[in-house]
Scaffold this active site. Sequence first.
Site, PDB file in Angstrom:
ATOM      1  N   HIS A  78      -0.201  -0.386   2.104  1.00  0.00           N
ATOM      2  CA  HIS A  78       0.340  -0.149   3.445  1.00  0.00           C
ATOM      3  C   HIS A  78       0.503  -1.506   4.115  1.00  0.00           C
ATOM      4  CE1 HIS A  78       1.174   2.105   7.158  1.00  0.00           C
ATOM      5  NE2 HIS A  78       0.586   1.079   7.748  1.00  0.00           N
ATOM      6  N   CYS A  79       1.729  -1.813   4.499  1.00  0.00           N
ATOM      7  CA  CYS A  79       2.030  -3.130   5.077  1.00  0.00           C
ATOM      8  C   CYS A  79       2.070  -3.035   6.600  1.00  0.00           C
ATOM      9  CB  CYS A  79       3.369  -3.637   4.534  1.00  0.00           C
ATOM     10  SG  CYS A  79       3.830  -5.265   5.173  1.00  0.00           S
ATOM     11  N   ILE A  80       1.205  -3.781   7.269  1.00  0.00           N
ATOM     12  CA  ILE A  80       1.168  -3.746   8.730  1.00  0.00           C
ATOM     13  C   ILE A  80       2.413  -4.398   9.332  1.00  0.00           C
ATOM     14  CG2 ILE A  80      -1.347  -3.669   8.866  1.00  0.00           C
ATOM     15  CD1 ILE A  80      -1.305  -6.678   9.465  1.00  0.00           C
ATOM     16  N   SER A  84       4.664   0.500   7.622  1.00  0.00           N
ATOM     17  CA  SER A  84       5.009   1.517   6.635  1.00  0.00           C
ATOM     18  C   SER A  84       4.348   1.150   5.311  1.00  0.00           C
ATOM     19  CB  SER A  84       6.522   1.603   6.464  1.00  0.00           C
ATOM     20  OG  SER A  84       6.873   2.517   5.435  1.00  0.00           O
TER      21      SER A  84
END
Length: 282
Positions: A78-80, A84
Site C-alpha cells: 500500500h503506497c501512501i 492506493s
Amino acid sequence: MLITISLALAVNMVSYTLACIKDPGVVSAENVDSACALFTPDQLLYFEAKCRTCRLRKPARSKHCSACGHCIQMMDHHCIWLNSCVGLHNARYFLLFLASFAAICVYGSYIFATILLELRHTRGLMDSMVWDDDAMEMVKLSLKSSILFLMDENVLLAVITVLLMVLAPAILFFAAYQFRISMLGYTSNEESKWLNVADAIKDGVVFCIHSDGGASTSSGVMDGGVFQIVEKEDQEADLRAKTLVTHLSQVKNRYDRGAWQNLALLMFPPQIQSRTSKLHIH
C-alpha cells in the site's frame, strides 16, 4: 534533450495519475472466481482460504489491505504517496512512474552539477586563492569550498542540489529494487513470506513432496513435486515420498515465469472477468 525531458515529465505525471486512480485489482464477489483461477495456491506461500474480513475466497498472491478495505490481487504494497495499493492492475503505471522519476532525478542532478561548475568558472573561483590558517599561506580554493561558497550565496540552488543528492540515489535504489523483484517473479509482500520459508528450511520442516519421482535438476532446484511444510511432530507419520529441502535455492517458485514473462504479466495483466460478464458471454 529538451524533447526527451519533456517526454519523461509527461510520462511521469500521466503514470502517477493512472497509478492513483486505476483499480489495483480489487477482489469482489463478482470477480473472485476469475481471480482465484489466475493463480493457484502453491501450498507453501499460499493455501485455500477465506478472507476473514471480506468473507470471500482469498486468491493466491492476494492480500487484504486494511487501508483500502479490500483484498488486492497480486498485492505488492500500500503506497501512501498514491493513497492506493500497488497490485496486479496498476503495477505497470507504478513501475513507469518510478522509471521516469528516476530518469528525471538523474537528469536534474546532471543539470545542477553543470550549473554549479559553470558558476564556479564564471565567478573565477577555479583560480581563486584563500588564506589557510593552518599552512600560514595562500592556497588555491578547493572544489568543495567553492561549491559551498556558491550554495551559501544562492539558497534556492543549495536546497535543490541537496534535495537531488538525497532523492536521486533513493529513487534509483527503490526503482531498481521494484524492477528486480518484478522480474524475479515475486512481490514485496511475498518477500517476507520467502524469508519465513528460509527460516522454516533452517528448522528442517520444508519438504519437496514427490508426485512422480521428481528429483533435483542440474541447477539444484527440486522439481516434479510440491513444496510443503511438515512439522517435526508429523514427519514420522507422513509416509509420502519426500525430500528434505536444505537450502532456499532448491525451492522452485511456482509463480516465476522467467524474467521477461514476469515483467510482461505486469505490463499486460490479464483481465479478470466478473460473474455477470461470464453469463453474458455464454
